[in-house]
Motif scaffolding. Sequence first.
Motif, PDB file in Angstrom:
ATOM      1  N   UNK A 134       0.826  -1.214   0.000  1.00 38.73           N
ATOM      2  CA  UNK A 134       0.000   0.000   0.000  1.00 38.73           C
ATOM      3  C   UNK A 134       0.853   1.254   0.000  1.00 38.73           C
ATOM      4  N   UNK A 153      -0.559  -2.891  10.206  1.00 38.39           N
ATOM      5  CA  UNK A 153      -1.493  -2.887  11.333  1.00 38.39           C
ATOM      6  C   UNK A 153      -0.745  -2.516  12.602  1.00 38.39           C
ATOM      7  N   UNK A 203      -5.748   1.915   7.059  1.00 42.30           N
ATOM      8  CA  UNK A 203      -5.588   0.643   7.774  1.00 42.30           C
ATOM      9  C   UNK A 203      -6.763  -0.275   7.449  1.00 42.30           C
ATOM     10  N   UNK A 257      -6.194  -1.627   4.093  1.00 39.07           N
ATOM     11  CA  UNK A 257      -5.142  -2.646   4.112  1.00 39.07           C
ATOM     12  C   UNK A 257      -5.701  -3.977   4.607  1.00 39.07           C
ATOM     13  N   UNK A 258      -6.617  -3.900   5.597  1.00 40.44           N
ATOM     14  CA  UNK A 258      -7.192  -5.131   6.127  1.00 40.44           C
ATOM     15  C   UNK A 258      -7.922  -5.892   5.024  1.00 40.44           C
ATOM     16  N   UNK A 259      -8.662  -5.162   4.197  1.00 44.61           N
ATOM     17  CA  UNK A 259      -9.339  -5.817   3.078  1.00 44.61           C
ATOM     18  C   UNK A 259      -8.314  -6.275   2.048  1.00 44.61           C
ATOM     19  N   UNK A 276      -5.235  -7.280   2.312  1.00 45.98           N
ATOM     20  CA  UNK A 276      -4.495  -8.514   2.590  1.00 45.98           C
ATOM     21  C   UNK A 276      -5.402  -9.731   2.544  1.00 45.98           C
ATOM     22  N   UNK A 277      -6.696  -9.510   2.312  1.00 47.02           N
ATOM     23  CA  UNK A 277      -7.594 -10.640   2.106  1.00 47.02           C
ATOM     24  C   UNK A 277      -8.499 -10.972   3.270  1.00 47.02           C
ATOM     25  N   UNK A 278      -8.746  -9.991   4.164  1.00 49.39           N
ATOM     26  CA  UNK A 278      -9.678 -10.261   5.265  1.00 49.39           C
ATOM     27  C   UNK A 278     -11.108 -10.065   4.776  1.00 49.39           C
ATOM     28  N   UNK A 279     -12.014 -10.862   5.336  1.00 51.38           N
ATOM     29  CA  UNK A 279     -13.426 -10.587   5.119  1.00 51.38           C
ATOM     30  C   UNK A 279     -13.791  -9.417   6.025  1.00 51.38           C
ATOM     31  N   UNK A 320     -13.595 -10.586   9.562  1.00 50.34           N
ATOM     32  CA  UNK A 320     -12.218 -10.725  10.054  1.00 50.34           C
ATOM     33  C   UNK A 320     -11.590  -9.366  10.303  1.00 50.34           C
ATOM     34  N   UNK A 366     -10.144  -8.710  13.801  1.00 53.12           N
ATOM     35  CA  UNK A 366      -8.683  -8.713  13.897  1.00 53.12           C
ATOM     36  C   UNK A 366      -8.084  -7.314  13.894  1.00 53.12           C
ATOM     37  N   UNK A 367      -8.766  -6.377  13.280  1.00 58.20           N
ATOM     38  CA  UNK A 367      -8.162  -5.059  13.128  1.00 58.20           C
ATOM     39  C   UNK A 367      -8.976  -3.941  13.781  1.00 58.20           C
ATOM     40  N   UNK A 419      -9.819  -4.343  17.806  1.00 55.06           N
ATOM     41  CA  UNK A 419      -8.623  -4.139  18.646  1.00 55.06           C
ATOM     42  C   UNK A 419      -8.127  -2.695  18.621  1.00 55.06           C
ATOM     43  N   UNK A 420      -8.199  -2.047  17.466  1.00 56.44           N
ATOM     44  CA  UNK A 420      -7.710  -0.673  17.388  1.00 56.44           C
ATOM     45  C   UNK A 420      -8.646   0.297  18.104  1.00 56.44           C
TER      46      UNK A 420
END
Lengths: 259, 518
Positions: free
Chosen positions: A88, A94, B124, B127-129, B131-134, B137, B141-142, B145-146
């Motif tokens: 990116x 993260x 961010x 980026x979560x999407x 990298x292949x997160x649903x 997820x 996962x992101x 927690x943030x």
Amino acid sequence: MTDTRPVIAFDNVSKSYGGAAPVLDRVSLDVREREFLAIVGPSGSGKTTLLRLVNRLIDPTEGSVRVEGQDVQSLGAVSLRRRIGYVFQGVGLFPHMTVAENIAITPTLLGWDGARISARVDTLLDLVRLDRTKHRDRFPAQLSGGEGQRVGVARAIAAEPKIVLMDEPFGALDPLTRDALGEDYRRLHDELGLTTVMITHDMLEALLLADRIAVIRDGRIVAEGTPRALMNGEQDEYVRELMATPRRQAERLKTLSAP
Amino acid sequence: MNSQLTEALARLPAYLGGHVAVSVTALLLGLAISLPLALLSMRRPALRNVLLGAASVVQTIPSLALLALFYPLLLGLAALCERAFGASFSALGFLPSVLALTLYSMLPVLRNTITGLNGIDPAIAEAALGVGMTRRQSLIMVELPLALPVIMAGIRTAAIWVIGAATLSTPIGQTSLGNYIFTGLQTQNWVSVLFGCVAAAVFALAVDQLLALMETGLTRRKRGWVAAGGAGLALLTAAAVIPGLSQTRATYTIGAKPFTEQYVLASLIEQRLRAAGHSAAIREGLGSGVIFNALRAGEIDAYVDYSGTIWTNQMHRTDAGPRAEVLAEMAKWLMQEYKIAMLGGLGFENAYALAMPRGRAQALGIRTLADLARHAASLSIAGDYEFFGRPEWNAVRKAYGIGFREQRQMQPEFMYAAASHGDVDVIAGYTSDGRIAQFELVVLDDPRHAIPPYDAVLLVSPKRMNDEALLAALRPLVDAIDVTAMRAANLRASGGGGASPGEAARWLWTEIERRKGR
Ligand SMILES: Nc1ncnc2c1ncn2[C@@H]1O[C@H](COP(=O)(O)OP(=O)(O)OP(=O)(O)O)[C@@H](O)[C@H]1O
Ligand SMILES: [Mg+2]
């Protein structure tokens, strides 16, 4: 190389947000298997938009994008993204995960076992020239800009994708590391038979690393060709200007090194 | 001082148990509702606005009012249930408190969860999407927690609010640390008030710190800390609630309105029942309307009310008659309408009465309300929170044409001193209050009988109408207490006296026995 089939194919793709003028205007572009394509263009010209279309972070307004022959609209976005590496712009690590966890994310999502992931993380840390022990468990906030970018590259290729999209991956690196990492990546690209699309602002970097360069301006491809063709061919005004800088630099270097 | 403290400590298990039960339930319920709603509204701006708007509106309702509103609401609901299914639930205490506090806990949780999730850097989230997160997820996962520190801050705010506001559930019948505060305020037992405040604050702080420990554990990913925080919370809750549960429920529950005389009389009834070998408990601090309905519904078994209150509030009568007639008519009406048994009067009246300092009254030549009317335009009057809204006040104004320069509402305990210090000229006090004599006030005559009689009467719930054990324990109190004895007992239990309501009740009983013996 010209006769291999396109891995990524943009076919008359337009993208507009709302009613405004299109950000991409009827772009057609093929990226062939094992090719390293650099995309160069001014800020706001639509480079990132083009890249996002490939792994469906956005969908085109018109036209179609095909990956390995299949229209991406017919593919599940999630599995598509898991088999395409993406670096990116601005890194996008993260912040609550360590370096190792960031790198391991896509393999984890794919369900790799722990040992394999751990080994892969080590390999990748070596590959991007980060210290296995020192950097592994750090959080992104504890990295320099350049270190962060290297983690971003490692994360993109962690799940052994065949296609890698990179949005200004080496922007924050010092020239030496940047050059070295660029070379390293290029070697990797060749060894693993990857197909890479890299966005860069640095024409020299594009000329030295890429097999082919596409110049984009105001949402249109204004020039496209091998570095050699771009250096020597008759181009439009903007492309000539773009090529002038590296040429001047080369000539200056030549005079400096002359006896 | 020391005895007050030991008495306060003795009540801690019951009060803290009730407090923890109601606030923890409300908080858990609030979380269970707010968190999913916040997640649901993440990508729905319209829903988000509606939710935040509604929660904000709830927050603007004073917590005491919110608690008070749930009682009649549930009462209506309970009546509907009764009609529809033949079975019903208790609209008193726990349920309305939990519901109101749940609503009260929602805003901070909703707002912080929504802002926390919205505040995540879009890069961010992308980026979560990427990298292949649903979506799911990415959330787990992101995004969560943030957003965690902000969400936890909301939860901690909610916890502190709820624990604080739970002290206000006492007037709708939920035992809580508020009992210390309400009783203490009425009886001017500042040790009790302070004890209640400190106990609530300590409990709130403990919960807050344990939540903070969990939060740090979550962000630093120290499972041990999270577990320790969670275990601490569970232990705290269990330690507070379980002793209360193991206590067998008392056979008889006596209601008490929130003022000294009621605490003394409820204690007296409790002591009589215990002396007869029964277990009894007091539900104290119930408002006038709440307590009558609680008796009707059988949630309390007996309490002392006043004829004038029933006459005007329940029977909606505006006329007034002689004491005996009012009592007889009222007993008949209560039985007919609600099957509530009126066992009889206790022997004294606790009527509203206008009173003023003796010296001042003599100087102005005021002996009756008619005299007062001539001077009223230059005088100020203070009454309790009810008085100026009550029919008696209208009746007084009409009968004597009285209009005061200024009208103030006050905590009844402070009125007498205020009149004696000259902060107000006239007060609407209570005839059985010992402080009338203590502060050298004089009660003004009511020659036109504008104020109805306020005989203290013993009421028994429909359920207990034929409960001989209860009736036998109560009967000795009928016509046994005269107003001087009651005044003396009230004075003992209030500020200056230094006795607890229980002690004053014991004294009152010896007084009753002594007079009977004579
Ligand atoms: N979500 C969006 N909504 C509206 N306009 C957008 C959106 N995303 C991008 N744009 C616009 O599209 C145009 C192209 O953006 P893009 O990010 O592709 O540029 P770029 O070539 O990557 O620029 P840079 O080199 O600065 O990264 C810009 O004018 C940008 O403002
Ligand atoms: Mg860009």
